[in-house]
Design an enzyme around this catalytic site. Structure first.
Site, PDB file in Angstrom:
ATOM      1  N   ARG A 106       0.824  -1.214   0.000  1.00 34.67           N
ATOM      2  CA  ARG A 106       0.000   0.000   0.000  1.00 34.67           C
ATOM      3  C   ARG A 106       0.853   1.257   0.000  1.00 34.67           C
ATOM      4  O   ARG A 106       0.497   2.287   0.559  1.00 34.67           O
ATOM      5  CB  ARG A 106      -0.968   0.004   1.158  1.00 34.67           C
ATOM      6  CG  ARG A 106      -0.285  -0.095   2.468  1.00 34.67           C
ATOM      7  CD  ARG A 106      -1.122   0.530   3.466  1.00 34.67           C
ATOM      8  NE  ARG A 106      -0.711   0.076   4.761  1.00 34.67           N
ATOM      9  CZ  ARG A 106      -1.440   0.255   5.814  1.00 34.67           C
ATOM     10  NH1 ARG A 106      -2.590   0.850   5.720  1.00 34.67           N
ATOM     11  NH2 ARG A 106      -1.016  -0.156   6.965  1.00 34.67           N
ATOM     12  N   LYS A 126       1.369   6.651   0.811  1.00 35.08           N
ATOM     13  CA  LYS A 126       0.945   5.464   1.548  1.00 35.08           C
ATOM     14  C   LYS A 126      -0.575   5.478   1.612  1.00 35.08           C
ATOM     15  O   LYS A 126      -1.163   6.441   2.093  1.00 35.08           O
ATOM     16  CB  LYS A 126       1.550   5.470   2.955  1.00 35.08           C
ATOM     17  CG  LYS A 126       1.299   4.186   3.726  1.00 35.08           C
ATOM     18  CD  LYS A 126       2.203   4.102   4.944  1.00 35.08           C
ATOM     19  CE  LYS A 126       1.850   2.911   5.819  1.00 35.08           C
ATOM     20  NZ  LYS A 126       2.685   2.839   7.016  1.00 35.08           N
ATOM     21  N   ASP A 138      -6.380  -4.138   0.508  1.00 36.62           N
ATOM     22  CA  ASP A 138      -6.920  -3.150  -0.436  1.00 36.62           C
ATOM     23  C   ASP A 138      -5.950  -2.040  -0.838  1.00 36.62           C
ATOM     24  O   ASP A 138      -6.281  -1.190  -1.661  1.00 36.62           O
ATOM     25  CB  ASP A 138      -8.194  -2.529   0.155  1.00 36.62           C
ATOM     26  CG  ASP A 138      -7.962  -1.943   1.547  1.00 36.62           C
ATOM     27  OD1 ASP A 138      -6.785  -1.803   1.948  1.00 36.62           O
ATOM     28  OD2 ASP A 138      -8.952  -1.632   2.236  1.00 36.62           O
ATOM     29  N   GLY A 139      -4.777  -1.999  -0.215  1.00 33.91           N
ATOM     30  CA  GLY A 139      -3.812  -0.954  -0.574  1.00 33.91           C
ATOM     31  C   GLY A 139      -4.164   0.414  -0.009  1.00 33.91           C
ATOM     32  O   GLY A 139      -3.528   1.408  -0.338  1.00 33.91           O
ATOM     33  N   ASP A 272      11.292  -6.247   7.309  1.00 34.86           N
ATOM     34  CA  ASP A 272      10.790  -5.392   6.221  1.00 34.86           C
ATOM     35  C   ASP A 272      10.504  -3.983   6.732  1.00 34.86           C
ATOM     36  O   ASP A 272      10.238  -3.083   5.925  1.00 34.86           O
ATOM     37  CB  ASP A 272       9.526  -5.993   5.594  1.00 34.86           C
ATOM     38  CG  ASP A 272       8.448  -6.308   6.617  1.00 34.86           C
ATOM     39  OD1 ASP A 272       8.740  -7.091   7.540  1.00 34.86           O
ATOM     40  OD2 ASP A 272       7.343  -5.763   6.519  1.00 34.86           O
TER      41      ASP A 272
HETATM   42  P1  AMP Z   1       3.321  -3.668   7.825  1.00 35.91           P
HETATM   43  O1  AMP Z   1       3.071  -4.659   8.902  1.00 35.91           O
HETATM   44  O2  AMP Z   1       2.386  -2.490   7.825  1.00 35.91           O
HETATM   45  O3  AMP Z   1       4.737  -3.243   7.741  1.00 35.91           O
HETATM   46  O4  AMP Z   1       2.959  -4.406   6.442  1.00 35.91           O
HETATM   47  C1  AMP Z   1       3.432  -5.662   6.073  1.00 35.91           C
HETATM   48  C2  AMP Z   1       3.074  -5.936   4.642  1.00 35.91           C
HETATM   49  O5  AMP Z   1       1.663  -5.883   4.448  1.00 35.91           O
HETATM   50  C3  AMP Z   1       3.681  -4.969   3.628  1.00 35.91           C
HETATM   51  O6  AMP Z   1       3.987  -5.682   2.468  1.00 35.91           O
HETATM   52  C4  AMP Z   1       2.545  -4.006   3.394  1.00 35.91           C
HETATM   53  O7  AMP Z   1       2.655  -3.385   2.148  1.00 35.91           O
HETATM   54  C5  AMP Z   1       1.346  -4.936   3.446  1.00 35.91           C
HETATM   55  N1  AMP Z   1       0.115  -4.224   3.811  1.00 35.91           N
HETATM   56  C6  AMP Z   1      -0.225  -3.716   5.025  1.00 35.91           C
HETATM   57  N2  AMP Z   1      -1.448  -3.142   4.979  1.00 35.91           N
HETATM   58  C7  AMP Z   1      -1.893  -3.271   3.702  1.00 35.91           C
HETATM   59  C8  AMP Z   1      -3.088  -2.883   3.006  1.00 35.91           C
HETATM   60  N3  AMP Z   1      -4.068  -2.238   3.611  1.00 35.91           N
HETATM   61  N4  AMP Z   1      -3.156  -3.194   1.700  1.00 35.91           N
HETATM   62  C9  AMP Z   1      -2.182  -3.845   1.068  1.00 35.91           C
HETATM   63  N5  AMP Z   1      -1.053  -4.254   1.656  1.00 35.91           N
HETATM   64  C10 AMP Z   1      -0.898  -3.966   2.962  1.00 35.91           C
HETATM   65 MG    MG Z   2       5.894  -2.306   6.694  1.00 38.18          MG
END
Ligand code: AMP
Ligand code: MG
Length: 527
Positions: A106, A126, A138-139, A272
């Site tokens: 996203r 973002k 949903d991004g 990540d």
């Molecule tokens: P995070 O825990 O926020 O660092 O996210 C971990 C992974 O999930 C990353 O690849 C993010 O891009 C993906 N991600 C988190 N929230 C969303 C969302 N609402 N839509 C798409 N991908 C998401």
């Molecule tokens: Mg992340």
């Protein structure tokens, strides 16, 4: 509509292999570092806040930020000449397990701005819609989490801590479905987009993901990283890759020691979410210590294991660096020097942490044999009686400690506003009194004069941090269309070490209502 332009030089897409598929659907992308994507159009973008200081980084003035063109551009509705939107692929270890492909699910990168000073700033939205890396999600992003990211990024910068920056916070006019506590009760929430800036958004997980694929892709990516992010390390060779790793160890150490200093808990230190530049990145279920509690984590997903609790952050950084070392190994092919740098990180973290804690106490950099005990005794007191970290250290600076004026009962009284509850006795009181006597003795033996001590303490102990309940209040007001508190906090948090008379209400203990409230002490990854 008033228009303006920016100068782009998009090294990431120029240097690195692209995914040949251009349709936007979730998939595994192998052998490429990014996919072309276009931000989703939104119906009613509305600018809630912008950071004047972040805007300056890309040569935008406040009058630029106040144009409707700015809102169109940084909501993703309009693209400037030179923008080449893409999402990058990366992987990572989540909660200790290799998760395979993650990627910008996203986040959409718009390009790299070259400012008039010749600096490069990658610009990223973002919450601007799905990408091939969105998996089943949903991004999008909601106002609550976007406001938290926006405010905290800028607060972190003004605290003097390495971080990605936030340019703007824009609501989209769309509604987004979220189940805040994963309780089976999803609700519609206002959608938002944050525009982030950083020299680059490269994560440990990028290098890990390419290392998992093949050495040529790994080398191509790491050599690109050297050129863009570490230009002083030229001519790739095993020893230069080692130097790269050494720098990442040092900057990551500095970042995490600083988090410990101000009581910041990231909450999701997956690989990540670790920046190759040692920047604080991905503000999700983060929190600020109210009570000084080494076991505290704001992230409810982590409440059983507490892998990412406050007191674990130094060790977890070590673990994450270990994973990065594994990923870089094929380019170095010698484990010994990597192991040595990992050991150095552990030593460096321990000594930097001790120095930092002594600075919080207002002592000079000459550590004495009993300093660790002095800190331990204080931590033991914090375990016995809940104490607000920010208020405690700030008030400590005001105590007169010289032989003639030191009065331990008056000192306890002076510290009272830091305690939850304010009055207590018994073992906790005895420990505090004993600690204060030891502390006063230690300060008297120090080379720093009382004025220097106070000056040092007020330089390292902020008066204002983004208290969890303040962020929540700003969210609740914003959701009702009132941006007053959001903008006031943005302003107060620009000078976190200043006294700021009249703003004392932002330096108050957590109120009782916030103790167990969702969004204050409990956060999830649902954002
Ligand atoms: P995070 O825990 O926020 O660092 O996210 C971990 C992974 O999930 C990353 O690849 C993010 O891009 C993906 N991600 C988190 N929230 C969303 C969302 N609402 N839509 C798409 N991908 C998401
Ligand atoms: Mg992340």
């Amino acid at each position: 509509m008033k228009q303006w332009s920016l100068v782009f030089d998009n090294k990431f897409v120029q240097d690195l292999p692209v995914d040949p598929i251009i349709e936007n659907y979730p998939r595994q992308v192998r052998g490429a570092c990014f996919s072309w994507v276009t931000p989703q159009q939104v119906s009613m973008p509305s600018l809630l806040a912008y950071s004047k200081e972040a805007a300056e980084l890309i040569d935008l003035s406040e009058s630029h930020c106040q144009t409707s063109y700015f809102t169109e551009v940084f909501s993703g509705n309009t693209q400037l000449d030179g923008m080449q939107p893409y999402a990058s692929s990366y992987g990572g270890h989540q909660f200790g397990n290799w998760a395979g492909q993650l990627g910008d699910g996203r986040a959409i990168n718009l390009g790299e701005v070259c400012n008039q000073k010749g600096q490069r700033w990658a610009v990223q939205l973002k919450g601007a819609g799905p990408t091939p890396y969105s998996r089943t999600a949903d991004g999008l992003a909601v106002l609550r989490s976007s406001l938290r990211e926006f405010l905290c990024s800028e607060a972190m910068y003004h605290l003097g801590i390495q971080t990605t920056r936030a340019l703007s916070l824009i609501t989209t006019g769309e509604q987004v479905m979220r189940d805040v506590m994963y309780s089976g009760d999803p609700q519609l929430e206002p959608g938002a987009v944050v525009c982030r800036l950083a020299p680059s958004f490269t994560r440990f997980g990028h290098i890990q993901y390419y290392a998992q694929q093949n050495e040529a892709l790994l080398k191509q990516f790491v050599d690109h990283t050297l050129r863009v992010d570490f230009p002083h390390l030229s001519d790739p060779s095993p020893s230069v890759y080692l130097q790269l790793f050494e720098e990442v160890c040092l900057t990551s150490c500095t970042m995490v020691v600083n988090w410990m200093r101000v009581g910041f808990v990231h909450g999701v230190m997956n690989t990540d979410n670790m920046s190759i530049l040692g920047l604080t990145i991905d503000y999700g279920p983060y929190g600020w210590l109210e009570a000084f509690d080494i076991n505290w984590t704001p992230n409810t997903t982590d409440k059983d294991y507490k892998r990412y609790a406050y007191g674990e952050q130094g060790k977890i950084t070590h673990w994450n660096l270990y994973q990065l070392a594994n990923a870089l190994y094929p380019l170095i092919k010698d484990a010994k020097p990597l192991e040595k740098l990992l050991d150095d990180y552990a030593d460096n973290y321990a000594s930097q942490w001790l120095l930092m804690m002594m600075e919080k106490l207002g002592c000079s950099s000459v550590i004495t044999g009993s300093d660790s005990d002095l800190i331990q005794q204080l931590v033991d007191f914090f375990k016995l009686h809940e104490t607000d970290m920010t208020i405690f250290f700030r008030r400590l600076a005001d105590l007169p400690l010289d032989q003639e004026t030191f009065d331990v009962a008056a000192a306890v009284k002076q510290l009272t506003p830091a305690f939850y509850p304010e009055s207590f006795e018994g073992e906790a009181e005895a420990l505090l009194i004993s600690w204060l006597n030891n502390y006063a003795k230690r300060c008297r033996a120090d080379v720093l004069m009382p004025v220097e001590r106070k000056e040092l303490m007020n330089r390292v102990n902020p008066k204002f941090v983004l208290r969890n309940y303040l962020a929540q209040q700003a969210i609740e007001q914003s959701e009702k269309g009132d941006q007053h508190l959001l903008n006031e906090l943005l302003d107060v948090l620009k000078k976190p070490y200043d006294e700021q008379p009249g703003k004392e209400h932002f330096n108050q203990k957590r109120p009782e209502w916030a103790k167990h409230k969702v969004g204050c002490s409990m956060l999830s990854c649902s954002s």
